[in-house]
Design a protein around this motif. Structure first.
Motif, PDB file in Angstrom:
ATOM      1  N   ALA A   1       0.815  -1.204  -0.076  1.00 17.48           N
ATOM      2  CA  ALA A   1       0.006   0.124  -0.002  1.00 17.48           C
ATOM      3  C   ALA A   1       0.854   1.205  -0.048  1.00 17.48           C
ATOM      4  N   LEU A   2       1.988   1.357   0.776  1.00 12.25           N
ATOM      5  CA  LEU A   2       2.868   2.225   0.952  1.00 12.25           C
ATOM      6  C   LEU A   2       3.448   2.363  -0.625  1.00 12.25           C
ATOM      7  N   LEU A   3       4.232   1.606  -1.088  1.00 13.01           N
ATOM      8  CA  LEU A   3       4.674   1.480  -2.370  1.00 13.01           C
ATOM      9  C   LEU A   3       3.675   2.156  -3.321  1.00 13.01           C
ATOM     10  N   LEU A   4       2.406   1.659  -3.458  1.00 13.52           N
ATOM     11  CA  LEU A   4       1.487   2.328  -4.395  1.00 13.52           C
ATOM     12  C   LEU A   4       1.256   3.749  -4.319  1.00 13.52           C
ATOM     13  N   LYS A   5       1.146   3.943  -3.191  1.00 14.06           N
ATOM     14  CA  LYS A   5       0.842   5.295  -2.661  1.00 14.06           C
ATOM     15  C   LYS A   5       2.065   6.365  -3.322  1.00 14.06           C
ATOM     16  N   HIS A   6       3.386   5.988  -3.382  1.00 14.36           N
ATOM     17  CA  HIS A   6       4.514   6.599  -3.857  1.00 14.36           C
ATOM     18  C   HIS A   6       4.758   6.254  -5.424  1.00 14.36           C
ATOM     19  N   ARG A   7       3.990   5.445  -5.933  1.00 11.11           N
ATOM     20  CA  ARG A   7       4.482   4.939  -7.251  1.00 11.11           C
ATOM     21  C   ARG A   7       4.435   5.942  -8.480  1.00 11.11           C
ATOM     22  N   LYS A   8       3.494   6.698  -8.264  1.00 10.38           N
ATOM     23  CA  LYS A   8       3.514   7.873  -9.030  1.00 10.38           C
ATOM     24  C   LYS A   8       4.557   8.932  -8.926  1.00 10.38           C
ATOM     25  N   ALA A   9       5.252   9.004  -7.701  1.00 12.18           N
ATOM     26  CA  ALA A   9       6.142  10.190  -7.463  1.00 12.18           C
ATOM     27  C   ALA A   9       7.067  10.276  -8.350  1.00 12.18           C
ATOM     28  N   PRO A  10       7.507  11.557  -8.481  1.00 15.23           N
ATOM     29  CA  PRO A  10       8.473  11.849  -9.804  1.00 15.23           C
ATOM     30  C   PRO A  10       9.781  11.015  -9.441  1.00 15.23           C
TER      31      PRO A  10
END
Lengths: 552, 54
Positions: free
Chosen positions: A52-61
């Motif tokens: 969940a944490l990774l998916l939240k930051h998946r679109k981070a630049p």
């Protein structure tokens, strides 16, 4: 923090977490009728949180390539927090079971809270949770600085840290449910043992890859100790946990060894767990943070090398002193005595080296509680290694074995040496990592120091008294050759000592809580200050690796 | 494997290997040629570091 991962590393982390989750769900399905399903579900939930944490930051630049020119300290920062949380938890459970000795009714009539199930929660919580996280966190910091090289990638340190904590979490949840293979300090069952092997090999590979990238001709001695810790624990853990499970979907397994061979393998493991988990790794900490904090190079680098090889080669043979007066052949016992006594030489070599390093900086020790933590650690290291060699001698062991003297001895090492060097290292490391002048409150450090020292002394003195009293009561005969005291008599005589020990433990626990509070407040303060000051000026600091990481 | 063989092994080769190791370590640690690199290593932890803590 997660935005620092490159896209490739984010995907790799997602795959790894997904794989572990899948295994967890599979285990739950196959072992639905068994307690193993509980572990499967927890593993799945744990990895689901990570996903969940990774998916939240998946679109981070994508992170700036500038990051590769700095050391990678995020896993160390999280590791320190995990270490302190485990420490508070493990010590709280420890103090609870200490009070159980004086007031056995404090189990609330619950089977899960009986002494036999709660004690491994304490030992795993403090040794593996508190000690292990401290070792992983500091080793990753030390190896980068002494090699002047950044960690080779950003995925494997997280795999090691989070994978290791999953192991600790599952182990500690399993004990109250009754999941144990009943081997001291190796209680987790076969499937957790396999998981730890995977994590540990990743740790070893990460460490070796960082060393291979080093910009220094010589590998600094602290790394030798850390490496011995990683390598030998891998060997010990694998051999001692060779077992055959009764079914894939079952927690239960049977050891490959039986009888006295099993006992010898267990104590070969058990004593070397003390030697390489609780000593070698923490000596690595001592050899880096103590000279660093004192501002003086180690007194004798040569002596540190001789001590290193002495410890690595002699500890291996000392385990049989745990099995005096048993079915173990006499010559194996004697071998253990011989090596245990010889061990005093390299052990005191390191303790003396640490104290001689401080010689000339005693005013710093007086004024600075951080350095004083490390000084006391070195003193207790010297004391408990002397005590250990002494107790390994067969006639002394006939008095001390099975008494609370043994428990006192272990805690003189675990509290006085291991915990003191951890707290000293953390207090010097946290301001360094968060680029601030010092801890949030140096008074809290000072209070912690005196709480920890008085707690340790109360604990040790009460258990030395308890142990020797027990040993003497169990061997006192009257004129007609019968034992003077029943076992119950010796139990009743212990009560005041057990109460004192509970109080000592409580003081130590209070100190650990203050440490957690102080570290959290330091981090908060640092983040407030850094948001105010310009980020680019901070990046100009000189704590930079010579070798950046390859672009990925 | 016989018990007697194990005892023979530990009293001969086991002893020699530990003694040889001990001598090798002493030679490595005390060799004057190594002094410079050890001194450099001992001092290396103070080079090029930031000093925000103390």
């Amino acid at each position: 923090m997660l935005a620092q991962l490159s896209f490739r590393e984010r995907n790799l982390a997602l795959c790894a977490a997904g794989l572990v989750m899948l295994v967890g769900l599979l285990v739950t399905a196959v072992g639905w009728q068994d307690l193993i399903a509980v572990h499967g579900v927890i593993a799945a939930l744990y990895t689901a949180g990570i996903i969940a944490l990774l998916l939240k930051h998946r679109k981070a630049p994508a992170p700036s390539p500038e990051r590769l020119k700095e050391y990678y300290d995020d896993p160390t920062k999280i590791g320190i927090l995990l270490c302190l949380v485990w420490g508070v938890f493990g010590m709280a459970v420890g103090d609870w079971i200490a009070w159980l000795m004086a007031y056995p009714d404090a189990t609330f009539d619950a089977a899960w809270a009986s002494f036999g199930r709660i004690r491994p929660v304490h030992t795993t919580g403090v040794i593996f949770g508190f000690g292990g996280n401290a070792l992983i966190a500091t080793s990753l910091h030390v190896v980068q600085r002494t090699s002047r090289a950044r960690l080779p990638d950003q995925f494997s340190p997280w795999f090691v840290l989070l994978g290791y904590n999953l192991f600790c979490l599952l182990a500690v949840i399993g004990y109250p449910l009754g999941i144990t293979q009943s081997k001291e300090y190796a209680e987790p069952e076969w499937y957790l043992d396999i998981w730890l092997v995977i994590v540990w090999v990743a740790y070893l590979v990460l460490y070796l890859r960082t060393l291979a990238r080093r910009q220094e001709p010589h590998i600094y001695v602290a790394n030798w100790y850390y490496l011995a810790f990683i390598l030998v624990v891998a060997v010990l853990h694998t051999v001692n946990n060779l077992a055959v499970p009764i079914a894939v979907g079952s927690t239960k397994s049977y050891s490959l060894f039986s009888g006295v061979q099993d006992a010898m393998t267990q104590w070969w493991y058990g004593h070397n767990a003390v030697a390489f988990f609780l000593t070698a790794g923490f000596l690595g900490m001592l050899y880096y943070y103590l000279p660093k904090c004192a501002g003086r190079p180690i007194y004798s680098y040569r002596m540190s090398i001789i001590s290193f090889w002495g410890i690595t080669f002699m500890y291996m043979w000392a385990g049989s002193h745990h099995l005096h007066y048993t079915a173990l052949p006499q010559w194996v016992q004697t071998l253990g005595v011989g090596f245990s006594v010889m061990l005093i030489v390299p052990s005191w070599g390191s303790a003396a080296n640490a104290l001689l390093t401080l010689n000339g900086a005693w005013h710093r020790v007086r004024d600075d509680a951080t350095l004083r933590f490390m000084m006391v650690a070195a003193v207790f290291y010297g004391l408990s290694t002397f005590e250990g060699s002494f107790m390994a001698i067969r006639p002394v062991n006939s008095l001390s074995h099975y008494t609370d003297w043994t428990v006192g001895h272990v805690h003189s090492g675990a509290l006085g040496w291991v915990a003191f060097i951890v707290f000293g290292s953390i207090y010097s490391l946290v301001p360094w990592l968060y680029k601030c002048k010092g801890m949030y409150s140096k008074y809290l450090v000072e209070i912690h120091f005196w709480l920890a020292l008085s707690g340790t002394l109360i604990y040790l003195i009460s258990l030395w008294n308890a142990g020797i009293t027990q040993g003497l009561m169990w061997r006192t005969y009257n004129e007609s050759g019968e034992l003077t005291y029943s076992f119950l008599d010796s139990m009743i005589a212990m009560k005041p000592y057990y109460i004192a020990r509970g109080i000592g433990g409580f003081l130590f626990l209070t100190g650990a809580c203050l440490a957690l509070l102080n570290v959290v407040m330091t981090i908060k303060q640092a983040s407030r200050e850094s948001s105010r000051s310009d980020a680019s000026t901070r990046a100009a600091a000189v704590d930079l690796p010579v070798a950046g990481a390859p672009q990925s | 494997m016989e018990f007697g063989f194990l005892v023979y092994l530990s009293k001969s080769w086991g002893l020699f290997y530990l003694l040889a190791l001990f001598i090798a370590v002493l030679v490595y640690a005390l060799r004057p040629a190594n002094k410079k690199r050890f001194d450099e290593a001992a001092n290396s932890i103070f080079d090029d570091q930031d000093k925000p803590c103390r």
